[in-house]
Design a protein around this motif. Structure first.
Motif, short mmCIF file in Angstrom:
data_model
loop_
_atom_site.label_atom_id
_atom_site.label_comp_id
_atom_site.label_asym_id
_atom_site.label_seq_id
_atom_site.Cartn_x
_atom_site.Cartn_y
_atom_site.Cartn_z
N VAL A 72 0.83 -1.20 0.00
CA VAL A 72 0.00 0.00 0.00
C VAL A 72 0.87 1.25 0.00
N SER A 73 2.02 1.18 0.71
CA SER A 73 2.92 2.34 0.81
C SER A 73 3.92 2.39 -0.32
N ASP A 74 3.92 1.36 -1.18
CA ASP A 74 4.84 1.28 -2.32
C ASP A 74 6.30 1.33 -1.86
N ARG A 75 6.61 0.55 -0.81
CA ARG A 75 7.98 0.46 -0.32
C ARG A 75 8.42 -1.00 -0.37
N TYR A 76 9.69 -1.22 -0.73
CA TYR A 76 10.23 -2.59 -0.78
C TYR A 76 10.34 -3.14 0.64
N LEU A 77 10.04 -4.42 0.80
CA LEU A 77 10.06 -5.06 2.11
C LEU A 77 11.18 -6.10 2.19
N HIS A 78 12.16 -5.89 3.08
CA HIS A 78 13.17 -6.90 3.38
C HIS A 78 12.63 -7.78 4.52
N MET A 79 12.95 -9.06 4.49
CA MET A 79 12.50 -9.97 5.55
C MET A 79 13.68 -10.75 6.10
N ILE A 80 13.77 -10.83 7.43
CA ILE A 80 14.77 -11.66 8.12
C ILE A 80 14.03 -12.62 9.01
N ASN A 81 14.24 -13.91 8.80
CA ASN A 81 13.62 -14.93 9.65
C ASN A 81 14.63 -15.33 10.73
N CYS A 82 14.33 -14.99 11.97
CA CYS A 82 15.28 -15.24 13.07
C CYS A 82 15.21 -16.68 13.56
N HIS A 83 16.31 -17.11 14.14
CA HIS A 83 16.42 -18.43 14.77
C HIS A 83 17.44 -18.32 15.89
N GLN A 84 17.66 -19.42 16.60
CA GLN A 84 18.52 -19.33 17.79
C GLN A 84 19.99 -19.07 17.45
N HIS A 85 20.37 -19.28 16.19
CA HIS A 85 21.77 -19.03 15.80
C HIS A 85 21.93 -17.73 15.00
N THR A 86 20.90 -16.90 15.00
CA THR A 86 21.00 -15.61 14.29
C THR A 86 22.10 -14.76 14.91
N GLU A 87 22.91 -14.13 14.06
CA GLU A 87 23.99 -13.27 14.52
C GLU A 87 23.75 -11.85 14.03
N SER A 88 24.49 -10.91 14.61
CA SER A 88 24.33 -9.52 14.22
C SER A 88 24.70 -9.30 12.76
N SER A 89 25.60 -10.14 12.21
CA SER A 89 25.99 -10.00 10.80
C SER A 89 24.82 -10.30 9.86
N ASP A 90 23.83 -11.09 10.33
CA ASP A 90 22.65 -11.36 9.51
C ASP A 90 21.84 -10.08 9.27
N PHE A 91 21.96 -9.12 10.19
CA PHE A 91 21.27 -7.84 10.05
C PHE A 91 22.15 -6.81 9.34
N LEU A 92 23.41 -6.75 9.76
CA LEU A 92 24.27 -5.65 9.35
C LEU A 92 25.06 -5.94 8.07
#
Length: 836
Positions: free
Chosen positions: A584-604
């Motif tokens: 509706v806002s015409d903005r691209y959506l990034h998705m991150i599926n977290c798990h117990q081994h997620t690290e900060s590098s998965d975001f950054l």
């Protein structure tokens, strides 16, 4: 060993036993030796006759400390160094520090105060974390050192009082601080009551300015910094409100930075303004402010730096933000200190000690701090907040501690009026609502704490909403309900919030009208949800009452750029709403599926090997062809043909640079006023050529590098103004998520310390950036609740399961593709009611 130097192994019991075992050959008496097998040597390095090895350690009774293995310990001659408590020894120490300052020194009074403070710390004094304060010889020595350094500016009596308060008073909670103030007055000043208060008021007046390089804050002088202050910090200071308690904390910090030798630790609850205190004082005194967000996986590389590849593909060491701050005199904040691993923090001991130096193992170099360098740290008390650990007494004792308590209620109105521009009458009503809700939480669910319903951060968020779009008490009540009630999972608690809002704001909240379908905006949303793109991505959307409510709440958060956390069971439509809002806002959506081994590098993001060099070479060739096609370039290029091969990039770029210089020197002329000017078309042509030149330089760098930094989804979203959805956020470790704290603040700032580089990158989010997160409630297998400190940075929304029969009927009817199946809807719902 080779040169006969003396070696000190500080905190030796923090090293792994296998590392210490490697040194056992050196400890074998005078003939001890060492074979550097790691280097490939087969010959032994023998001890020089003058070589001596010493080691220091705290007893294994402290947190994080362990005893040495017996086979290592018995190779040393061991001495136990007891605490210095003998009056004669203490008197000698005080005399050595204060010798020659006064004809008659109050040595006995200082010794008596120290012994009294030590005695009270074991019986009735408590610090801000509800633990016994740790007073040691370091505390006394630093107080005396400060006294000697500050006496020329403030006078002996004032300097002694400030030094004692700085080391023995500011770390205590309010009841204990009253006790300590009494001890200071009676033992050091021989006075009490109103007489002591008058004497202190006279003593604490600001002295004359020491020099033109100093700036005054209250009764203290701080030397001006030499660094360029960031625009974000200057803007922050314009809206910073100085209340009585904030001024008190700032005075404590100003006193601590007077001689710029001691690290400062600010401890207190979330949203009490710890980091903002430091940023404000750094800005007004002209010091560059930088921060590092610690997490459970913080390693020394984030502080000290790491190896990267240069333009020629060679590995070189890129200094980290801490080393840069030490060299250039920044004020650096280690945020959430007690989230970082203990072994990483203990590696900073040398910088935290009085000799103040930072050893960088990769460079085998010791960095001496710039005169203006200051190190600060902030933390929430351990136990109350998830993931926070208790720091060792020995480590904490290296800091000057300042306890920062919650903002007093009587100051909240002032902050709302000045910072959020809320009218006084509205501000007082909002604070009354907060106090009433805190009383309800304390009386009904004692263990949930007074902030169960509302925190100061919620109050400021509420005020910011009213500042941007509110006009009346009805608007204030509506946003208050959306923020405070719609995150609650119990209908009775929602009713409490509604009653309190209606009572103090004197309005009637009609829940049915909050999510009305009558607005023009809503008709646009429904129309967009049936577009081909929406149907292809999400299928046919059924606008149930629960979905309308959820979409309205999330869009409201987007309007005010508040990070939103959706909490609800699986299948309740959390992810669908996020995807729908992005469409509706015409903005691209990034998705991150977290798990117990997620690290900060998965975001950054992180460094990855350079691949697909053929593609880089092809892009280089295309750019060169673009330059050759330029009429302006062809007009001035008279030499050999330009090579489009990336192997000859250096020659190609040199030629392009020379041609650009020729164009500038030929085409620049003077106007009637003597100002240099370029013809319009020539100016555009030069700009285009310069842009392609920069792209070629970048491609050459990519080609020569072994590893390159790749932005993660969070960084990409912040740069480009996209949406990012962090799905199942509670599955990731709290300590990893704490790395995102600064992004969740209103400033939406991210310091990319992991990226390295000659200049620290501070990324401010694009105005359209929006962060969403979803999670299941705690209690299910593998699910947990987020820490209060982290949850409070989000606008939380509770998403209940769809139980309304009309909503369920519309979903069932929508899913039946054949009309002859519609009569099965009611039997299915009846079966669901029986099964539920």
């Amino acid at each position: 060993m080779r040169n006969g130097h003396w070696l000190l192994l500080d905190e030796v019991n923090l090293a792994p036993p296998e590392t210490l075992q490697r040194l056992s050959g050196v400890l074998e008496g005078e003939k001890g030796s060492l074979c550097l097998t790691e280097k490939g040597d087969v010959e032994y390095v023998t001890r020089h006759p003058g070589f001596r090895i010493f080691a220091c350690m705290n007893p294994a009774t402290d947190i994080g400390k362990r005893d040495l293995p017996f086979y290592i310990k018995n190779r040393f001659t061991e001495f136990f160094v007891d605490d210095l408590l003998n009056a004669e020894d203490l008197s000698l120490l005080v005399y050595q520090y204060l010798e020659g300052m006064l004809p008659t020194l109050p040595i006995d009074d200082i010794v008596r105060f120290y012994k009294e403070a030590r005695k009270e710390s074991e019986t009735r004094l408590l610090d801000g974390a509800n633990q016994k304060p740790q007073y040691s010889l370091r505390s006394l020595a630093r107080a005396l050192e400060y006294t000697r350094a500050a006496t020329p500016t403030y006078g002996f009596q004032r300097a002694l009082y400030d030094g004692i308060c700085m080391l023995f008073l500011t770390l205590l909670d309010r009841p204990s601080a009253v006790v300590m103030e009494g001890i200071i007055a009676s033992v050091l000043f021989k006075e009490s009551g109103t007489t002591c208060a008058k004497a202190l008021n006279s003593l604490l007046k600001a002295p004359p300015c020491p020099s033109h390089n100093h700036v005054q804050f209250e009764q203290y002088w701080i030397e001006k910094g030499t660094s360029q202050v960031s625009k974000a910090s200057v803007e922050f200071c314009k809206h910073y409100v100085l209340t009585k308690s904030i001024r008190g904390h700032l005075k404590n910090i100003a006193r601590a930075v007077f001689i710029r030798r001691y690290p400062v630790l600010l401890q207190g609850p979330t949203s009490s303004g710890k980091t903002s205190l430091i940023e404000y004082l750094a800005t007004v005194t002209g010091h560059r402010f930088v921060r590092i967000n610690n997490h459970e996986h913080t390693d020394l590389q984030e502080y000290l730096g790491n190896y990267i590849t240069d333009s020629s593909g060679k590995l070189l060491f890129q200094e980290g933000i801490l080393v840069e701050a030490v060299r250039k005199g920044y004020w650096i904040v280690l945020d959430e200190l007690n989230l970082a691993p203990s072994d990483v923090l203990e590696a900073l001991n040398r910088l935290l000690d009085d000799n103040r130096e930072l050893f960088v193992p990769e460079l085998q170099a010791t960095v001496k701090p710039h005169p203006h360098f200051m190190l600060f740290a902030t933390q929430n008390p351990p136990g109350t907040y998830g993931g926070r650990k208790v720091l060792s007494r020995a480590f904490r004792n290296r800091f000057l501690e300042i306890h920062v308590d919650d903002i007093p209620e009587n100051e909240l109105c002032m902050i709302l009026e000045r910072r959020c521009e809320v009218p006084p009458s509205y501000a007082s009503k909002m604070v009354e609502v907060m106090k009433d809700l805190q009383r309800h939480r304390q009386s009904s669910k004692v263990f949930a704490g007074k902030h169960g319903f509302i925190t100061p951060r919620d109050l400021f968020r509420w005020a910011e909403r009213f500042k941007k779009s509110g006009k009346s008490y009805e608007d204030l009540a509506m946003d208050g309900y959306m923020l405070l009630a719609e995150r609650l999972r119990d209908e009775d608690e929602k009713a409490v919030v509604q009653r309190v809002l209606e009572k103090h704001l004197r309005v009637k909240i009609d829940i049915g009208k909050l999510y009305s379908e009558d607005s023009t905006r809503w008709q646009e949303v429904v129309q967009l949800s049936t577009s081909p793109q929406a149907l292809a991505t999400l299928g046919n959307i059924v606008w149930t009452k629960s979905l309308r409510r959820l979409f309205h709440l999330v869009e409201r958060c987007y309007k005010h750029r508040e990070p939103v956390l959706l909490v609800g069971e699986t299948g309740s439509g959390k992810t669908t709403v996020c995807q729908l809002l992005s469409l509706v806002s015409d903005r691209y959506l990034h998705m991150i599926n977290c798990h117990q081994h997620t690290e900060s590098s998965d975001f950054l993001g992180g460094f990855r090997p350079v691949r697909d060099r053929n593609s880089i070479a092809g892009n280089f060739q295309d750019k060169v062809q673009k330059i050759l096609a330029s009429q302006l370039f062809s007009e001035f290029h008279k030499g050999e043909a330009l090579s489009s091969k990336i192997d000859n990039a250096a020659v190609t770029l040199g030629t392009i640079r020379q041609v650009l210089n020729d164009i500038r020197s030929t085409c620049i002329s003077e106007d009637d006023c003597g100002q240099l000017k370029l013809h319009g078309t020539t100016k555009e042509g030069i700009h285009d050529l310069e842009q392609v030149e920069q792209e070629l330089i970048l491609l050459q760098k990519y080609w020569q590098s072994l590893f390159l930094w790749h932005d993660g989804p969070l960084v990409q979203a912040m740069r480009n103004g996209h949406f990012i959805l962090i799905d199942e956020i509670s599955l990731a470790d709290d300590s990893v998520l704490e790395r995102l704290n600064s992004v969740l603040e209103p400033s939406q700032l991210l310091v990319l310390a992991e990226k390295g580089g000659p200049d620290l990158e501070e990324l401010t989010a694009h105005p359209q950036f929006f962060l969403l997160a979803t999670m299941n409630p705690g209690g299910d297998f593998g699910k947990k609740e987020l820490s209060p400190a982290l949850r409070n940075r989000f606008t939380e929304i509770w998403v209940p399961a769809v139980t309304d029969l009309d909503d369920l009927r519309s979903i069932v009817l929508n899913r039946f593709s054949k009309s002859e199946l519609l009569h099965l809807a009611d039997p299915l719902l009846n079966f669901w009611k029986v099964g539920g």
